[in-house]
Motif scaffolding. Structure first.
Motif, short mmCIF file in Angstrom:
data_model
loop_
_atom_site.label_atom_id
_atom_site.label_comp_id
_atom_site.label_asym_id
_atom_site.label_seq_id
_atom_site.Cartn_x
_atom_site.Cartn_y
_atom_site.Cartn_z
N ASP A 12 16.71 16.06 50.95
CA ASP A 12 17.76 17.08 50.97
C ASP A 12 18.22 17.36 49.55
O ASP A 12 17.93 16.60 48.63
CB ASP A 12 18.92 16.71 51.90
N GLU A 13 18.89 18.48 49.42
CA GLU A 13 19.42 18.92 48.13
C GLU A 13 20.86 19.37 48.30
O GLU A 13 21.17 20.11 49.22
CB GLU A 13 18.60 20.11 47.58
N ASN A 14 21.73 18.89 47.44
CA ASN A 14 23.11 19.37 47.35
C ASN A 14 23.99 18.91 48.52
O ASN A 14 24.96 19.59 48.87
CB ASN A 14 23.12 20.90 47.23
N TYR A 15 23.67 17.75 49.09
CA TYR A 15 24.41 17.26 50.26
C TYR A 15 25.89 17.05 49.96
O TYR A 15 26.75 17.56 50.68
CB TYR A 15 23.78 15.94 50.74
N ASP A 16 26.21 16.30 48.90
CA ASP A 16 27.61 15.95 48.64
C ASP A 16 28.48 17.18 48.42
O ASP A 16 29.58 17.28 48.96
CB ASP A 16 27.72 14.99 47.46
N VAL A 19 28.92 19.06 51.97
CA VAL A 19 29.82 18.44 52.95
C VAL A 19 31.26 18.43 52.46
O VAL A 19 32.19 18.50 53.27
CB VAL A 19 29.35 17.03 53.38
N GLY A 32 25.77 10.57 57.23
CA GLY A 32 24.72 11.56 57.02
C GLY A 32 23.95 11.44 55.72
O GLY A 32 22.87 12.00 55.58
N ARG A 33 24.46 10.67 54.77
CA ARG A 33 23.81 10.56 53.46
C ARG A 33 22.47 9.84 53.59
O ARG A 33 22.41 8.71 54.03
CB ARG A 33 24.71 9.85 52.45
N ASN A 34 21.40 10.54 53.23
CA ASN A 34 20.03 10.00 53.29
C ASN A 34 19.69 9.37 54.65
O ASN A 34 18.92 8.43 54.73
CB ASN A 34 19.80 8.98 52.17
N TYR A 120 23.02 23.98 50.81
CA TYR A 120 22.47 22.68 51.17
C TYR A 120 21.12 22.91 51.84
O TYR A 120 20.99 23.75 52.73
CB TYR A 120 23.41 21.95 52.12
N ARG A 122 17.79 20.92 53.69
CA ARG A 122 17.21 19.70 54.27
C ARG A 122 15.80 20.01 54.72
O ARG A 122 15.56 20.99 55.44
CB ARG A 122 18.05 19.20 55.44
#
Length: 128
Positions: A12-16, A19, A32-34, A120, A122
């Motif tokens: 994924d890219e740009n998760y933090d 969210v 949800g992280r990784n 984001y 995924r």
């Protein structure tokens, strides 16, 4: 475009940033992280059952027909109504505070969500 299959989280890219922008509660952020989420999609024409399988046995399922309003649930557990559209082989749904686009690219499920300019992405590989 055929979506049916099981897909396991790959990257994924740009998760933090995403969210945080949508206001996901901190317990859901960490969950949800990784996270090795398995997405199972059953498609029968314009009818879809879209299930997210989380580690530990929790699942979230959305059932919808393209072009018809359906009851849906966000990854944070909020319930809402949405009409999923199909454009150029992509499924597009407007969630309460973001737009979600799903497509198959190179045999992988690519999901892109956008909220106030924060994107984001995924990617999940097909496993079945």
């Amino acid at each position: 475009m055929a979506f049916s299959g099981k897909y396991e989280f790959e990257s994924d890219e740009n998760y933090d940033a995403f969210v945080q922008k949508i206001g996901l509660p901190s317990d859901k952020v960490e969950m949800g992280r990784n996270c090795k989420i398995v997405t199972e999609v059953v498609q029968n024409g314009n009818d879809f059952t879209w299930t997210l399988h989380f580690p530990g046995g929790r699942t979230t399922t959305n059932t919808f027909t393209v072009g018809k309003e359906a009851d849906m649930e966000t990854m944070g557990g909020k319930k809402f109504k949405a009409t999923v559209k199909m454009e150029d082989g992509k499924l597009i749904a407007d969630f309460p505070n973001y737009r979600h686009i799903s497509e198959i690219c190179g045999g992988k499920l690519v999901e892109t969500s956008t909220c106030s300019g924060v994107v984001y992405k995924r990617t999940s590989k097909k496993i079945a």
